[in-house]
Scaffold this motif. Structure first.
Motif, PDB file in Angstrom:
ATOM      1  N   ALA A   1       0.824  -1.211   0.000  1.00  0.00           N
ATOM      2  CA  ALA A   1       0.000   0.000   0.000  1.00  0.00           C
ATOM      3  C   ALA A   1       0.858   1.261   0.000  1.00  0.00           C
ATOM      4  CB  ALA A   1      -0.933  -0.013   1.215  1.00  0.00           C
ATOM      5  N   ALA A   2       1.954   1.254   0.773  1.00  0.00           N
ATOM      6  CA  ALA A   2       2.806   2.443   0.850  1.00  0.00           C
ATOM      7  C   ALA A   2       3.432   2.750  -0.503  1.00  0.00           C
ATOM      8  CB  ALA A   2       3.884   2.236   1.912  1.00  0.00           C
TER       9      ALA A   2
ATOM     10  N   ASP B   1     -15.978  -4.370   6.040  1.00  0.00           N
ATOM     11  CA  ASP B   1     -15.097  -3.512   6.830  1.00  0.00           C
ATOM     12  C   ASP B   1     -15.926  -2.599   7.738  1.00  0.00           C
ATOM     13  OD1 ASP B   1     -11.960  -2.618   6.562  1.00  0.00           O
ATOM     14  OD2 ASP B   1     -13.229  -0.966   7.239  1.00  0.00           O
ATOM     15  N   PRO B   2     -15.469  -2.352   8.971  1.00  0.00           N
ATOM     16  CA  PRO B   2     -16.251  -1.500   9.883  1.00  0.00           C
ATOM     17  C   PRO B   2     -16.226  -0.015   9.521  1.00  0.00           C
ATOM     18  CG  PRO B   2     -14.180  -2.181  10.914  1.00  0.00           C
ATOM     19  CD  PRO B   2     -14.303  -2.954   9.640  1.00  0.00           C
ATOM     20  N   ARG B   3     -15.314   0.406   8.646  1.00  0.00           N
ATOM     21  CA  ARG B   3     -15.219   1.823   8.289  1.00  0.00           C
ATOM     22  C   ARG B   3     -16.193   2.139   7.144  1.00  0.00           C
ATOM     23  NH1 ARG B   3      -8.869   1.334   7.350  1.00  0.00           N
ATOM     24  NH2 ARG B   3      -9.711  -0.608   6.471  1.00  0.00           N
ATOM     25  N   TRP B   4     -17.100   3.106   7.369  1.00  0.00           N
ATOM     26  CA  TRP B   4     -18.151   3.388   6.388  1.00  0.00           C
ATOM     27  C   TRP B   4     -17.577   3.791   5.037  1.00  0.00           C
ATOM     28  CZ3 TRP B   4     -18.666   7.882   3.738  1.00  0.00           C
ATOM     29  CH2 TRP B   4     -18.016   9.019   4.242  1.00  0.00           C
ATOM     30  N   TYR B   5     -16.505   4.595   5.055  1.00  0.00           N
ATOM     31  CA  TYR B   5     -15.978   5.096   3.782  1.00  0.00           C
ATOM     32  C   TYR B   5     -15.313   3.992   2.970  1.00  0.00           C
ATOM     33  CZ  TYR B   5     -11.819   5.413   6.789  1.00  0.00           C
ATOM     34  OH  TYR B   5     -10.806   5.120   7.667  1.00  0.00           O
ATOM     35  N   VAL B   6     -14.782   2.977   3.654  1.00  0.00           N
ATOM     36  CA  VAL B   6     -14.210   1.828   2.940  1.00  0.00           C
ATOM     37  C   VAL B   6     -15.327   1.057   2.235  1.00  0.00           C
ATOM     38  CG1 VAL B   6     -12.996  -0.371   3.190  1.00  0.00           C
ATOM     39  CG2 VAL B   6     -12.209   1.642   4.459  1.00  0.00           C
TER      40      VAL B   6
ATOM     41  N   ALA C   1      -4.202   1.094   0.213  1.00  0.00           N
ATOM     42  CA  ALA C   1      -3.813   2.477  -0.037  1.00  0.00           C
ATOM     43  C   ALA C   1      -5.048   3.369  -0.146  1.00  0.00           C
ATOM     44  CB  ALA C   1      -2.979   2.561  -1.315  1.00  0.00           C
ATOM     45  N   LEU C   2      -6.092   2.869  -0.788  1.00  0.00           N
ATOM     46  CA  LEU C   2      -7.335   3.619  -0.938  1.00  0.00           C
ATOM     47  C   LEU C   2      -7.977   3.884   0.423  1.00  0.00           C
ATOM     48  CD1 LEU C   2      -9.606   4.823  -2.667  1.00  0.00           C
ATOM     49  CD2 LEU C   2     -10.531   2.511  -2.935  1.00  0.00           C
ATOM     50  N   ALA C   3      -7.970   2.878   1.297  1.00  0.00           N
ATOM     51  CA  ALA C   3      -8.574   3.029   2.625  1.00  0.00           C
ATOM     52  C   ALA C   3      -7.834   4.066   3.469  1.00  0.00           C
ATOM     53  CB  ALA C   3      -8.582   1.679   3.348  1.00  0.00           C
ATOM     54  N   ALA C   4      -6.512   4.186   3.240  1.00  0.00           N
ATOM     55  CA  ALA C   4      -5.710   5.094   4.054  1.00  0.00           C
ATOM     56  C   ALA C   4      -5.604   6.502   3.474  1.00  0.00           C
ATOM     57  CB  ALA C   4      -4.301   4.518   4.226  1.00  0.00           C
ATOM     58  N   GLU C   5      -5.960   6.675   2.212  1.00  0.00           N
ATOM     59  CA  GLU C   5      -5.733   7.953   1.524  1.00  0.00           C
ATOM     60  C   GLU C   5      -6.716   9.028   1.991  1.00  0.00           C
ATOM     61  OE1 GLU C   5      -4.106  10.659   0.054  1.00  0.00           O
ATOM     62  OE2 GLU C   5      -3.160   8.849  -0.779  1.00  0.00           O
ATOM     63  N   GLN C   6      -6.193  10.196   2.371  1.00  0.00           N
ATOM     64  CA  GLN C   6      -7.021  11.309   2.828  1.00  0.00           C
ATOM     65  C   GLN C   6      -7.302  12.325   1.721  1.00  0.00           C
ATOM     66  OE1 GLN C   6      -8.289  11.445   6.062  1.00  0.00           O
ATOM     67  NE2 GLN C   6      -7.450   9.372   6.130  1.00  0.00           N
ATOM     68  N   ASP C   7      -6.401  12.411   0.744  1.00  0.00           N
ATOM     69  CA  ASP C   7      -6.538  13.386  -0.330  1.00  0.00           C
ATOM     70  C   ASP C   7      -7.565  12.902  -1.358  1.00  0.00           C
ATOM     71  OD1 ASP C   7      -5.146  15.839  -1.815  1.00  0.00           O
ATOM     72  OD2 ASP C   7      -5.436  14.237  -3.279  1.00  0.00           O
ATOM     73  N   ARG C   8      -8.574  13.722  -1.654  1.00  0.00           N
ATOM     74  CA  ARG C   8      -9.654  13.290  -2.546  1.00  0.00           C
ATOM     75  C   ARG C   8      -9.143  13.007  -3.957  1.00  0.00           C
ATOM     76  NH1 ARG C   8     -13.526  15.358  -6.069  1.00  0.00           N
ATOM     77  NH2 ARG C   8     -15.534  14.249  -5.979  1.00  0.00           N
ATOM     78  N   GLY C   9      -8.256  13.849  -4.462  1.00  0.00           N
ATOM     79  CA  GLY C   9      -7.736  13.654  -5.815  1.00  0.00           C
ATOM     80  C   GLY C   9      -6.986  12.339  -5.952  1.00  0.00           C
ATOM     81  N   ARG C  10      -6.125  12.041  -4.971  1.00  0.00           N
ATOM     82  CA  ARG C  10      -5.383  10.771  -5.020  1.00  0.00           C
ATOM     83  C   ARG C  10      -6.317   9.591  -4.824  1.00  0.00           C
ATOM     84  NH1 ARG C  10      -1.222  13.790  -2.200  1.00  0.00           N
ATOM     85  NH2 ARG C  10      -1.814  12.915  -0.195  1.00  0.00           N
ATOM     86  N   ARG C  11      -7.373   9.799  -4.012  1.00  0.00           N
ATOM     87  CA  ARG C  11      -8.341   8.720  -3.795  1.00  0.00           C
ATOM     88  C   ARG C  11      -9.041   8.361  -5.103  1.00  0.00           C
ATOM     89  NH1 ARG C  11     -10.498  10.900   0.651  1.00  0.00           N
ATOM     90  NH2 ARG C  11     -12.374  11.672  -0.362  1.00  0.00           N
TER      91      ARG C  11
END
Length: 229
Positions: A66-67, A139-144, A105-115
């Protein structure tokens, strides 16, 4: 060396090969990086001892974590960074091996453009991304969960219809509406009642949010429901 090394030496050889691969990416030598992937994949296809084949398959599965993938996407948006099409060529060469790293990587990404770029890369894998995507629907995270539903809609995979339908009762409204949007893409009849229930929610705050999100998502099937209101 990778093809001929004995079992006891192979981990050292593969470790060195991964260093070469990462350095090639850092220096924008994508042809070399893709060549490494294809050559190792060819070795896994040759008749060889199971232990060697398993080691090579594990190498491919972990070569781009992911990194690494997150850094590549970030670099592709910077002046002088690698062209996005080269990053996409690398992802396609990795195939299913890139799935876990991309989605992490997608789950960890904060930047909308990179997402959005990570979603585009994941979608370019087509059916190869589906097994890992379906796994993350729990996954328990809604955004994932929302991103996984979006991906399944993008690759037009209907095999996860039952899981997507279950997500229609997700605790987060944003997930439910992304879910309804995906269901409309697969079956225009199934989600209408779900959409009506969401827009006519007894809590006026949730109902208003559902109306706004329906517009943002471009859910044109909400038009008649809004006219009725």
């Amino acid at each position: 060396m990778t093809a001929a090394s004995p079992d006891i030496v192979r981990p050292l050889v593969l470790g060195r090969l991964r260093e070469i691969f990462v350095r090639a990416l850092q220096q924008n030598r994508f042809a070399q990086a893709v060549g490494i992937i294809r050559a190792v994949r060819d070795l896994t296809a040759d008749p060889n001892p199971a232990a060697r084949r398993e080691a090579l398959e594990e190498f491919l599965a972990n070569i781009a974590d992911a990194a690494t993938l997150g850094a590549l996407v970030a670099a592709s948006r910077q002046p002088g960074g690698p062209p996005f099409v080269q990053v996409q060529t690398l992802i396609l060469a990795l195939g299913a091996s890139a799935s876990r790293g991309l989605l992490e990587a997608l789950a960890a990404e904060q930047d909308r453009g990179r997402r959005l770029r990570l979603i585009e890369l994941a979608a370019s894998l087509g059916a190869a991304i589906v097994p890992e995507t379906r796994r993350l629907l729990a996954d328990p995270r809604w955004y994932v969960v929302r991103n996984m539903v979006l991906l399944l809609r993008r690759v037009q995979d209907r095999s996860a219809m039952s899981e997507i339908l279950r997500c229609a009762d997700h605790a987060d409204l944003r997930v439910r509406l992304e879910d309804i949007r995906a269901l409309f893409a697969f079956d225009s009849k199934v989600p209408r009642d779900l959409l009506a229930r969401t827009i006519n929610h007894p809590d006026p705050r949730l109902a208003e949010a559902a109306v706004l999100l329906s517009g943002q998502h471009g859910i044109t099937q909400a038009t008649d429901l809004l006219v009725e209101i």
